[in-house]
Scaffold this motif. Structure first.
Motif, PDB file in Angstrom:
ATOM      1  N   LYS A 283      26.906  37.182 119.678  1.00  0.00           N
ATOM      2  CA  LYS A 283      25.557  37.235 120.242  1.00  0.00           C
ATOM      3  C   LYS A 283      25.047  38.673 120.280  1.00  0.00           C
ATOM      4  O   LYS A 283      23.881  38.947 119.969  1.00  0.00           O
ATOM      5  N   ARG A 284      25.931  39.591 120.680  1.00  0.00           N
ATOM      6  CA  ARG A 284      25.520  40.988 120.831  1.00  0.00           C
ATOM      7  C   ARG A 284      25.185  41.621 119.490  1.00  0.00           C
ATOM      8  O   ARG A 284      24.286  42.462 119.397  1.00  0.00           O
ATOM      9  N   LYS A 285      25.892  41.246 118.457  1.00  0.00           N
ATOM     10  CA  LYS A 285      25.594  41.757 117.120  1.00  0.00           C
ATOM     11  C   LYS A 285      24.160  41.426 116.717  1.00  0.00           C
ATOM     12  O   LYS A 285      23.467  42.252 116.119  1.00  0.00           O
ATOM     13  N   LYS A 286      23.706  40.237 117.054  1.00  0.00           N
ATOM     14  CA  LYS A 286      22.346  39.839 116.710  1.00  0.00           C
ATOM     15  C   LYS A 286      21.320  40.654 117.494  1.00  0.00           C
ATOM     16  O   LYS A 286      20.285  41.060 116.957  1.00  0.00           O
ATOM     17  N   VAL A 287      21.601  40.915 118.768  1.00  0.00           N
ATOM     18  CA  VAL A 287      20.695  41.704 119.601  1.00  0.00           C
ATOM     19  C   VAL A 287      20.591  43.130 119.083  1.00  0.00           C
ATOM     20  O   VAL A 287      19.521  43.745 119.085  1.00  0.00           O
ATOM     21  N   ALA A 288      21.722  43.672 118.615  1.00  0.00           N
ATOM     22  CA  ALA A 288      21.774  45.072 118.175  1.00  0.00           C
ATOM     23  C   ALA A 288      21.199  45.296 116.787  1.00  0.00           C
ATOM     24  O   ALA A 288      21.030  46.448 116.368  1.00  0.00           O
ATOM     25  N   ALA A 289      20.878  44.244 116.068  1.00  0.00           N
ATOM     26  CA  ALA A 289      20.434  44.370 114.677  1.00  0.00           C
ATOM     27  C   ALA A 289      19.137  45.157 114.537  1.00  0.00           C
ATOM     28  O   ALA A 289      18.805  45.608 113.438  1.00  0.00           O
ATOM     29  N   LYS A 290      18.403  45.350 115.634  1.00  0.00           N
ATOM     30  CA  LYS A 290      17.147  46.097 115.584  1.00  0.00           C
ATOM     31  C   LYS A 290      17.351  47.611 115.627  1.00  0.00           C
ATOM     32  O   LYS A 290      16.386  48.366 115.515  1.00  0.00           O
ATOM     33  N   SER A 291      18.590  48.066 115.792  1.00  0.00           N
ATOM     34  CA  SER A 291      18.846  49.496 115.922  1.00  0.00           C
ATOM     35  C   SER A 291      18.493  50.258 114.642  1.00  0.00           C
ATOM     36  O   SER A 291      18.770  49.799 113.534  1.00  0.00           O
ATOM     37  N   HIS A 292      17.899  51.432 114.822  1.00  0.00           N
ATOM     38  CA  HIS A 292      17.575  52.300 113.686  1.00  0.00           C
ATOM     39  C   HIS A 292      18.723  53.244 113.347  1.00  0.00           C
ATOM     40  O   HIS A 292      18.637  53.973 112.352  1.00  0.00           O
ATOM     41  N   ILE A 293      19.753  53.280 114.185  1.00  0.00           N
ATOM     42  CA  ILE A 293      20.891  54.170 113.944  1.00  0.00           C
ATOM     43  C   ILE A 293      22.181  53.357 114.006  1.00  0.00           C
ATOM     44  O   ILE A 293      22.206  52.235 114.514  1.00  0.00           O
TER      45      ILE A 293
END
Length: 460
Positions: A108-118
């Motif tokens: 679940k957390r991987k999907k949330v973090a996919a918006k990261s620019h870094i």
């Protein structure tokens, strides 16, 4: 297109020198003087600037769910604020709910973090213990390449664990050669004090630090050190806030125990007097452990100077003061804990550490980039200016001056715990894997996405 950085002073954890850097396909290909430029190169003139490895913030909480709503910055806005501050890699957390599979929570957390620019990585939170927990810790390390774990001894009733769960976690992390990071505060005593203050009508934010005295941090630090020594578990104590805790840690190290130490800018630069402000202003400083005394500030600066603190991270977790923190205006125990820092960290350390001759530029790089990368297994891909490393690079202008303000910061929070701080130095240009993503205040993020990092032993 290859990129050539010229005329800058390269700063690593151990040395500073004039040199050029050639970047090819997102990696550092050469470091030497007078690299010949070609017509197809992008040239960055770093005259009068320092060239630093991109910052690594090993402790942030983007998009953290709480009863007051998620923390103000998600991975998109949080990573943007990080870039503006010179940080190009962050390590966030997976926080499973009680009874939830660690692996399910990670997906679940991987999907949330996919918006990261870094680029980013995770620490796995151990918020409960069950029959499959040891097996899932093994899976995290061997299959998911997540080797660091987080336990909270505070926040009982939410994510906090008890001693039996702490011991089981230590044994499992030790067995599979992981690293355990620990939030050290005595959670049961804190809950008791909170209830007593509230019952007595002492409900304002000024009672937040009184319910979490430094002795309760030191007690938890001592217990963790004792358990870890007996079990043989490697530990990393997050956001150390007090002189007493540092005394205990140094004694353990003198006895040969392996323990890493992190503190944050707010424990160096802010103190308990802010809680005496009117309640609406004091709200934004409610974080845990709370801000301590001026004496603790001074002692932590000394520990930083003397190399006894390994990492300066931020614990970046701001909430809006309106509609989030103010839900606890009449009950401080309900205020969501957290403040900002990912955008301000390097400027604060440069201004109040380097410019005041407390630490060197090399120590600044070590604290904010190289050591966190080494401790958490992403060096020398990150935290290093060496051939083969990712070209995550900051061109640091030591002469720029500004004043920190919520009106001008790039994060989502409606307040800033460093409001009004005058700072010197800032990132002039920020590159991530060789691509310019920030230049003189302007972002270039179209199509830029961060990647989930894999742990590495070395670059071949």
């Amino acid at each position: 297109m290859n990129t050539l950085i010229t005329n800058g002073t390269i700063v690593t954890e151990s040395k500073s020198f004039l040199s050029d850097i050639l970047i090819c396909k997102g990696k550092i290909e050469a470091i030497r003087k007078k690299i010949k430029a070609t017509t197809d190169m992008q040239i960055i003139d770093a005259s009068s600037c320092f060239v630093l490895p991109g910052g690594v913030d090993a402790h942030v909480h983007f998009d953290l769910p709480t009863p007051a709503g998620n923390s103000a910055d998600d991975f998109e806005s949080g990573s943007k604020a990080a870039i503006a501050g010179g940080t190009t890699t962050i390590i966030d957390f997976v926080t499973p709910g009680k009874g939830e599979s660690f692996i399910t929570a990670l997906q679940k957390r991987k999907k949330v973090a996919a918006k990261s620019h870094i680029d980013y990585s995770f620490h796995m939170g151990v918020t409960w213990w069950g029959t499959q927990s040891e097996q899932e810790i093994e899976q995290c390390i061997k299959k998911e390449e997540i080797t660091s774990f987080k336990v909270y001894l505070a926040y009982k009733g939410a994510v906090g664990i008890d001693d039996a769960e702490l011991i089981e976690t230590m044994y499992a992390v030790k067995k599979y050669n992981g690293l355990l990071t620990v939030h050290c505060e005595h959670g049961d005593m804190i809950k008791k004090l909170q209830k007593e203050f509230i019952a007595a009508g002492k409900t304002s934010p000024r009672f937040h630090p009184l319910s979490r005295p430094s002795a309760l941090e030191a007690e938890a630090v001592y217990k963790v050190l004792c358990f870890a020594k007996i079990i043989g578990c490697r530990i990393y104590i997050v956001h150390v806030s007090s002189a007493k805790s540092m005394e205990l840690i140094k004694a353990a190290r003198m006895a040969g125990q392996e323990v890493f130490v992190e503190t944050c800018p707010h424990y160096l630069l802010l103190n308990e007097n802010v809680y005496k402000k009117p309640a609406k202003q004091a709200l934004k400083y409610v974080l845990s452990p709370p801000l301590r005394t001026k004496f603790d500030n001074e002692q932590l600066w000394d520990e930083l100077k003397n190399g006894n603190i390994d990492v300066l991270a931020t614990d970046h977790c701001p909430f809006h003061t309106v509609a989030q923190k103010d839900i606890g205006i009449n009950d401080f125990s309900k205020i969501p804990n957290g403040g900002n820092g990912v955008e301000e960290r390097l400027r604060l350390l440069f201004t109040y550490g380097v410019k005041k001759n407390i630490i060197s530029m090399n120590q600044m790089v070590k604290l904010t980039s190289t050591m966190p990368a080494k401790i958490f297994g992403i060096y020398p891909q990150k935290g290093s200016l060496s051939i083969g490393s990712d070209a995550d690079i900051i061109i640091w202008n030591p002469e720029s001056k500004s004043t920190i303000s919520a009106k001008t910061h790039h994060q989502n929070g409606d307040s800033n715990i460093y409001e009004g701080f005058r700072v010197q130095g800032s990132p002039e240009v920020v590159l991530a894997k060789g691509k310019i993503i920030f230049d003189k205040g302007e972002f270039f993020l179209k199509g830029v996405k961060g990647e989930l990092l894999k742990k590495i032993e070395d670059l071949k």
